[in-house]
Motif scaffolding. Sequence first.
Motif, PDB file in Angstrom:
ATOM      1  N   GLN A 130       0.827  -1.211   0.000  1.00  0.00           N
ATOM      2  CA  GLN A 130       0.000   0.000   0.000  1.00  0.00           C
ATOM      3  C   GLN A 130       0.857   1.255   0.000  1.00  0.00           C
ATOM      4  O   GLN A 130       0.550   2.223  -0.700  1.00  0.00           O
ATOM      5  CB  GLN A 130      -0.922   0.004   1.218  1.00  0.00           C
ATOM      6  N   THR A 131       1.935   1.222   0.781  1.00  0.00           N
ATOM      7  CA  THR A 131       2.862   2.365   0.823  1.00  0.00           C
ATOM      8  C   THR A 131       3.469   2.605  -0.547  1.00  0.00           C
ATOM      9  O   THR A 131       3.538   3.745  -1.027  1.00  0.00           O
ATOM     10  CB  THR A 131       3.981   2.098   1.849  1.00  0.00           C
ATOM     11  N   THR A 132       3.883   1.535  -1.177  1.00  0.00           N
ATOM     12  CA  THR A 132       4.509   1.652  -2.501  1.00  0.00           C
ATOM     13  C   THR A 132       3.510   2.161  -3.536  1.00  0.00           C
ATOM     14  O   THR A 132       3.810   3.082  -4.301  1.00  0.00           O
ATOM     15  CB  THR A 132       5.062   0.282  -2.952  1.00  0.00           C
ATOM     16  N   ARG A 133       2.313   1.588  -3.530  1.00  0.00           N
ATOM     17  CA  ARG A 133       1.310   1.901  -4.553  1.00  0.00           C
ATOM     18  C   ARG A 133       0.692   3.286  -4.378  1.00  0.00           C
ATOM     19  O   ARG A 133       0.498   4.014  -5.351  1.00  0.00           O
ATOM     20  CB  ARG A 133       0.228   0.825  -4.551  1.00  0.00           C
ATOM     21  N   LYS A 134       0.395   3.655  -3.136  1.00  0.00           N
ATOM     22  CA  LYS A 134      -0.364   4.889  -2.889  1.00  0.00           C
ATOM     23  C   LYS A 134       0.498   6.107  -2.568  1.00  0.00           C
ATOM     24  O   LYS A 134       0.057   7.249  -2.760  1.00  0.00           O
ATOM     25  CB  LYS A 134      -1.354   4.669  -1.752  1.00  0.00           C
ATOM     26  N   ILE A 135       1.716   5.875  -2.091  1.00  0.00           N
ATOM     27  CA  ILE A 135       2.555   7.002  -1.659  1.00  0.00           C
ATOM     28  C   ILE A 135       3.824   7.139  -2.490  1.00  0.00           C
ATOM     29  O   ILE A 135       4.120   8.211  -3.018  1.00  0.00           O
ATOM     30  CB  ILE A 135       2.913   6.859  -0.155  1.00  0.00           C
ATOM     31  N   ILE A 136       4.567   6.051  -2.606  1.00  0.00           N
ATOM     32  CA  ILE A 136       5.894   6.132  -3.230  1.00  0.00           C
ATOM     33  C   ILE A 136       5.822   6.291  -4.748  1.00  0.00           C
ATOM     34  O   ILE A 136       6.409   7.212  -5.313  1.00  0.00           O
ATOM     35  CB  ILE A 136       6.737   4.895  -2.856  1.00  0.00           C
ATOM     36  N   LEU A 137       5.087   5.387  -5.413  1.00  0.00           N
ATOM     37  CA  LEU A 137       5.056   5.416  -6.880  1.00  0.00           C
ATOM     38  C   LEU A 137       4.481   6.713  -7.452  1.00  0.00           C
ATOM     39  O   LEU A 137       5.051   7.270  -8.407  1.00  0.00           O
ATOM     40  CB  LEU A 137       4.284   4.205  -7.420  1.00  0.00           C
ATOM     41  N   PRO A 138       3.363   7.242  -6.930  1.00  0.00           N
ATOM     42  CA  PRO A 138       2.871   8.520  -7.472  1.00  0.00           C
ATOM     43  C   PRO A 138       3.902   9.646  -7.373  1.00  0.00           C
ATOM     44  O   PRO A 138       4.052  10.439  -8.310  1.00  0.00           O
ATOM     45  CB  PRO A 138       1.636   8.814  -6.602  1.00  0.00           C
ATOM     46  N   GLN A 139       4.619   9.702  -6.246  1.00  0.00           N
ATOM     47  CA  GLN A 139       5.638  10.741  -6.096  1.00  0.00           C
ATOM     48  C   GLN A 139       6.823  10.497  -7.025  1.00  0.00           C
ATOM     49  O   GLN A 139       7.378  11.431  -7.587  1.00  0.00           O
ATOM     50  CB  GLN A 139       6.117  10.788  -4.651  1.00  0.00           C
ATOM     51  N   MET A 140       7.195   9.225  -7.169  1.00  0.00           N
ATOM     52  CA  MET A 140       8.309   8.897  -8.058  1.00  0.00           C
ATOM     53  C   MET A 140       8.015   9.325  -9.488  1.00  0.00           C
ATOM     54  O   MET A 140       8.853   9.946 -10.155  1.00  0.00           O
ATOM     55  CB  MET A 140       8.583   7.398  -8.011  1.00  0.00           C
ATOM     56  N   PHE A 141       6.808   9.007  -9.975  1.00  0.00           N
ATOM     57  CA  PHE A 141       6.444   9.358 -11.348  1.00  0.00           C
ATOM     58  C   PHE A 141       6.345  10.876 -11.520  1.00  0.00           C
ATOM     59  O   PHE A 141       6.703  11.413 -12.575  1.00  0.00           O
ATOM     60  CB  PHE A 141       5.132   8.688 -11.751  1.00  0.00           C
ATOM     61  N   ARG A 142       5.877  11.563 -10.489  1.00  0.00           N
ATOM     62  CA  ARG A 142       5.785  13.016 -10.569  1.00  0.00           C
ATOM     63  C   ARG A 142       7.181  13.645 -10.691  1.00  0.00           C
ATOM     64  O   ARG A 142       7.386  14.551 -11.489  1.00  0.00           O
ATOM     65  CB  ARG A 142       5.066  13.561  -9.333  1.00  0.00           C
ATOM     66  N   VAL A 143       8.122  13.136  -9.906  1.00  0.00           N
ATOM     67  CA  VAL A 143       9.489  13.646  -9.951  1.00  0.00           C
ATOM     68  C   VAL A 143      10.168  13.282 -11.268  1.00  0.00           C
ATOM     69  O   VAL A 143      10.920  14.079 -11.856  1.00  0.00           O
ATOM     70  CB  VAL A 143      10.306  13.092  -8.760  1.00  0.00           C
ATOM     71  N   ALA A 144       9.907  12.060 -11.749  1.00  0.00           N
ATOM     72  CA  ALA A 144      10.591  11.559 -12.944  1.00  0.00           C
ATOM     73  C   ALA A 144      10.012  12.099 -14.244  1.00  0.00           C
ATOM     74  O   ALA A 144      10.684  12.044 -15.288  1.00  0.00           O
ATOM     75  CB  ALA A 144      10.538  10.032 -12.963  1.00  0.00           C
ATOM     76  N   LEU A 145       8.799  12.642 -14.210  1.00  0.00           N
ATOM     77  CA  LEU A 145       8.101  13.019 -15.445  1.00  0.00           C
ATOM     78  C   LEU A 145       8.880  13.992 -16.332  1.00  0.00           C
ATOM     79  O   LEU A 145       8.962  13.769 -17.549  1.00  0.00           O
ATOM     80  CB  LEU A 145       6.723  13.585 -15.108  1.00  0.00           C
ATOM     81  N   PRO A 146       9.477  15.077 -15.797  1.00  0.00           N
ATOM     82  CA  PRO A 146      10.243  15.970 -16.686  1.00  0.00           C
ATOM     83  C   PRO A 146      11.395  15.262 -17.389  1.00  0.00           C
ATOM     84  O   PRO A 146      11.656  15.512 -18.579  1.00  0.00           O
ATOM     85  CB  PRO A 146      10.761  17.054 -15.723  1.00  0.00           C
ATOM     86  N   SER A 147      12.075  14.366 -16.678  1.00  0.00           N
ATOM     87  CA  SER A 147      13.181  13.619 -17.296  1.00  0.00           C
ATOM     88  C   SER A 147      12.667  12.623 -18.330  1.00  0.00           C
ATOM     89  O   SER A 147      13.294  12.411 -19.372  1.00  0.00           O
ATOM     90  CB  SER A 147      13.992  12.890 -16.217  1.00  0.00           C
ATOM     91  N   VAL A 148      11.515  12.012 -18.042  1.00  0.00           N
ATOM     92  CA  VAL A 148      10.891  11.106 -19.015  1.00  0.00           C
ATOM     93  C   VAL A 148      10.519  11.878 -20.280  1.00  0.00           C
ATOM     94  O   VAL A 148      10.700  11.389 -21.401  1.00  0.00           O
ATOM     95  CB  VAL A 148       9.643  10.433 -18.411  1.00  0.00           C
ATOM     96  N   ALA A 149      10.013  13.096 -20.095  1.00  0.00           N
ATOM     97  CA  ALA A 149       9.652  13.944 -21.240  1.00  0.00           C
ATOM     98  C   ALA A 149      10.884  14.252 -22.094  1.00  0.00           C
ATOM     99  O   ALA A 149      10.845  14.131 -23.327  1.00  0.00           O
ATOM    100  CB  ALA A 149       9.012  15.240 -20.749  1.00  0.00           C
ATOM    101  N   ASN A 150      11.980  14.630 -21.442  1.00  0.00           N
ATOM    102  CA  ASN A 150      13.211  14.941 -22.180  1.00  0.00           C
ATOM    103  C   ASN A 150      13.724  13.717 -22.930  1.00  0.00           C
ATOM    104  O   ASN A 150      14.158  13.819 -24.089  1.00  0.00           O
ATOM    105  CB  ASN A 150      14.287  15.440 -21.215  1.00  0.00           C
ATOM    106  N   GLU A 151      13.683  12.560 -22.271  1.00  0.00           N
ATOM    107  CA  GLU A 151      14.165  11.336 -22.902  1.00  0.00           C
ATOM    108  C   GLU A 151      13.272  10.938 -24.068  1.00  0.00           C
ATOM    109  O   GLU A 151      13.744  10.420 -25.085  1.00  0.00           O
ATOM    110  CB  GLU A 151      14.218  10.225 -21.868  1.00  0.00           C
ATOM    111  N   SER A 152      11.976  11.195 -23.950  1.00  0.00           N
ATOM    112  CA  SER A 152      11.043  10.875 -25.032  1.00  0.00           C
ATOM    113  C   SER A 152      11.297  11.754 -26.252  1.00  0.00           C
ATOM    114  O   SER A 152      11.218  11.285 -27.399  1.00  0.00           O
ATOM    115  CB  SER A 152       9.597  11.055 -24.549  1.00  0.00           C
TER     116      SER A 152
END
Length: 218
Positions: free
Chosen positions: A133-155
């Motif tokens: 639950q911690t991973t799914r509801k707390i960690i992963l959403p924050q991870m994707f939010r932080v990683a999104l600009p870098s994912v955009a650049n890589e795309s």
Amino acid sequence: MADYWSSVIMPMLEGAQMTLLLFFIAIIVSVPIGFLLTLAINSKVKPLSWLATIYVTIMRGTPLLLQLLIICFGLPMIPGIGEYLTIDRFAAACLGFILNYAAYFAEIFRGGLLSIDKGQYEAAKVLGLSKSQTTRKIILPQMFRVALPSVANESITLIKDTALLYAVAVPELLHFAETAVNRDFSIVPYFIAGAIYLIMTIILTVFFKWLERRFQYE
């Protein structure tokens, strides 16, 4: 103008379809593989972590063009098994892009995980949340939010790197631009190709900006 459209621009637009097809296949497959590699790198199973780390190091440390050449032309030359490793050029190129970009996305997601404060794990434990639950509801959403600009650049880099298909004889946008340049002895097709790439990257940039705003308000 009609003749120029049919002889130059239409083939280039057809080539752009191949460019976009490779982009979508690579992005759809490499992102989840990259995430799985991140989990493998962070795994407590040391052999798995080491193998994933070695893989990411090799794929990020060698040129994508070299990897494409090995997959398309090198593997079929391996004595004894080469004939079984010969695949369609486009499929081979897709494989090369997926394997390469998965490594880059793995590092992006790993950076996203490292940016999350360790205290959040403790807070979730105090609240009675399970590890999943911690991973799914707390960690992963924050991870994707932080990683999104870098994912955009890589795309965006990925859509430009599709021009490397030209080197392995897959007829994409740059291939038809080069054909028109050699045939008409004019650099105009290069500018048209550049404009098409620019339009694709602008559309992609606008999409990721919209996605970033959505994540900010959630």
